[in-house]
Design a protein around this motif. Structure first.
Motif, PDB file in Angstrom:
ATOM      1  N   PHE A  17     -50.338  -4.373 -40.061  1.00 27.79           N
ATOM      2  CA  PHE A  17     -49.324  -4.158 -39.034  1.00 27.79           C
ATOM      3  C   PHE A  17     -48.048  -4.838 -39.487  1.00 27.79           C
ATOM      4  N   ASN A  18     -46.956  -4.071 -39.606  1.00 25.73           N
ATOM      5  CA  ASN A  18     -45.707  -4.594 -40.120  1.00 25.73           C
ATOM      6  C   ASN A  18     -44.523  -4.185 -39.247  1.00 25.73           C
ATOM      7  N   PRO A  19     -44.209  -4.982 -38.218  1.00 27.53           N
ATOM      8  CA  PRO A  19     -42.992  -4.708 -37.457  1.00 27.53           C
ATOM      9  C   PRO A  19     -41.774  -4.927 -38.355  1.00 27.53           C
ATOM     10  N   SER A  20     -40.741  -4.141 -38.155  1.00 29.57           N
ATOM     11  CA  SER A  20     -39.538  -4.242 -38.979  1.00 29.57           C
ATOM     12  C   SER A  20     -38.308  -3.968 -38.130  1.00 29.57           C
ATOM     13  N   PRO A 100     -40.883 -11.448 -29.774  1.00 23.40           N
ATOM     14  CA  PRO A 100     -41.405 -12.561 -30.582  1.00 23.40           C
ATOM     15  C   PRO A 100     -42.863 -12.365 -31.000  1.00 23.40           C
ATOM     16  N   THR A 101     -43.674 -11.797 -30.126  1.00 28.25           N
ATOM     17  CA  THR A 101     -45.054 -11.455 -30.466  1.00 28.25           C
ATOM     18  C   THR A 101     -45.199  -9.950 -30.291  1.00 28.25           C
ATOM     19  N   ASN A 102     -45.693  -9.303 -31.311  1.00 29.00           N
ATOM     20  CA  ASN A 102     -45.832  -7.848 -31.300  1.00 29.00           C
ATOM     21  C   ASN A 102     -47.289  -7.486 -31.499  1.00 29.00           C
ATOM     22  N   CYS A 103     -47.800  -6.594 -30.647  1.00 32.58           N
ATOM     23  CA  CYS A 103     -49.189  -6.148 -30.766  1.00 32.58           C
ATOM     24  C   CYS A 103     -49.240  -4.629 -30.779  1.00 32.58           C
ATOM     25  N   ALA A 104     -50.105  -4.113 -31.622  1.00 37.21           N
ATOM     26  CA  ALA A 104     -50.399  -2.686 -31.651  1.00 37.21           C
ATOM     27  C   ALA A 104     -51.864  -2.523 -31.245  1.00 37.21           C
ATOM     28  N   ASN A 119     -53.995  -5.411 -33.281  1.00 39.34           N
ATOM     29  CA  ASN A 119     -53.481  -6.265 -34.342  1.00 39.34           C
ATOM     30  C   ASN A 119     -52.167  -6.833 -33.849  1.00 39.34           C
ATOM     31  N   CYS A 120     -51.992  -8.146 -33.935  1.00 35.70           N
ATOM     32  CA  CYS A 120     -50.785  -8.800 -33.425  1.00 35.70           C
ATOM     33  C   CYS A 120     -50.103  -9.600 -34.529  1.00 35.70           C
ATOM     34  N   VAL A 121     -48.775  -9.638 -34.453  1.00 35.53           N
ATOM     35  CA  VAL A 121     -47.949 -10.417 -35.365  1.00 35.53           C
ATOM     36  C   VAL A 121     -47.063 -11.310 -34.521  1.00 35.53           C
TER      37      VAL A 121
END
Length: 124
Positions: A17-20, A100-104, A119-121
């Motif tokens: 998982f790659n937030p951009s 600040p916290t990202n989850c898919a 999956n969280c980043v």
């Protein structure tokens, strides 16, 4: 000594998982580690938070199948949709970047919206 990684049982997972900050860089990778092709009819990916609520879900096309040990990339930007390797939300903005916290999340709607994986980043 390094801890031994925990093996996951066979299944379907959000492997990466790659937030951009740019839509073309916003992606996740789903893998099928089962012994069979998996039919994604009724499945969807959900962003925990989205700038526009209507954009928070991506529904797989009926009949989309992921082969054994195969992966598919889910991208929030634009591109040729529903190929065997890339699926696009078609958004003009990055779906996950602004929090600040990202989850898919990956759900199977045909099984009462069963949560398949998440999956969280954390950016903090």
């Amino acid at each position: 000594p390094s801890p031994t990684p925990t093996e996951r049982p066979p299944g379907v997972y959000i492997e990466e998982f790659n937030p951009s900050e740019v839509p073309s860089g916003d992606y996740l990778v789903i893998i099928n580690t089962t012994d069979d092709k998996v039919d994604f009819t009724g499945w969807f990916i959900k962003a925990e938070k989205a700038q526009i609520v209507e954009d928070s879900r991506y529904y797989f096309n009926d009949g989309f199948k992921l082969g054994v040990d195969k992966t598919v990339n889910g991208r929030s930007g634009k591109g040729i949709n529903d190929t065997s390797t890339d699926l696009y939300w078609g958004l003009n903005y990055s779906l996950w970047w602004t929090w600040p916290t990202n989850c898919a999340y990956l759900y199977d709607e045909s099984k009462d919206k069963e949560l398949i994986d998440k999956n969280c980043v954390d950016w903090e």
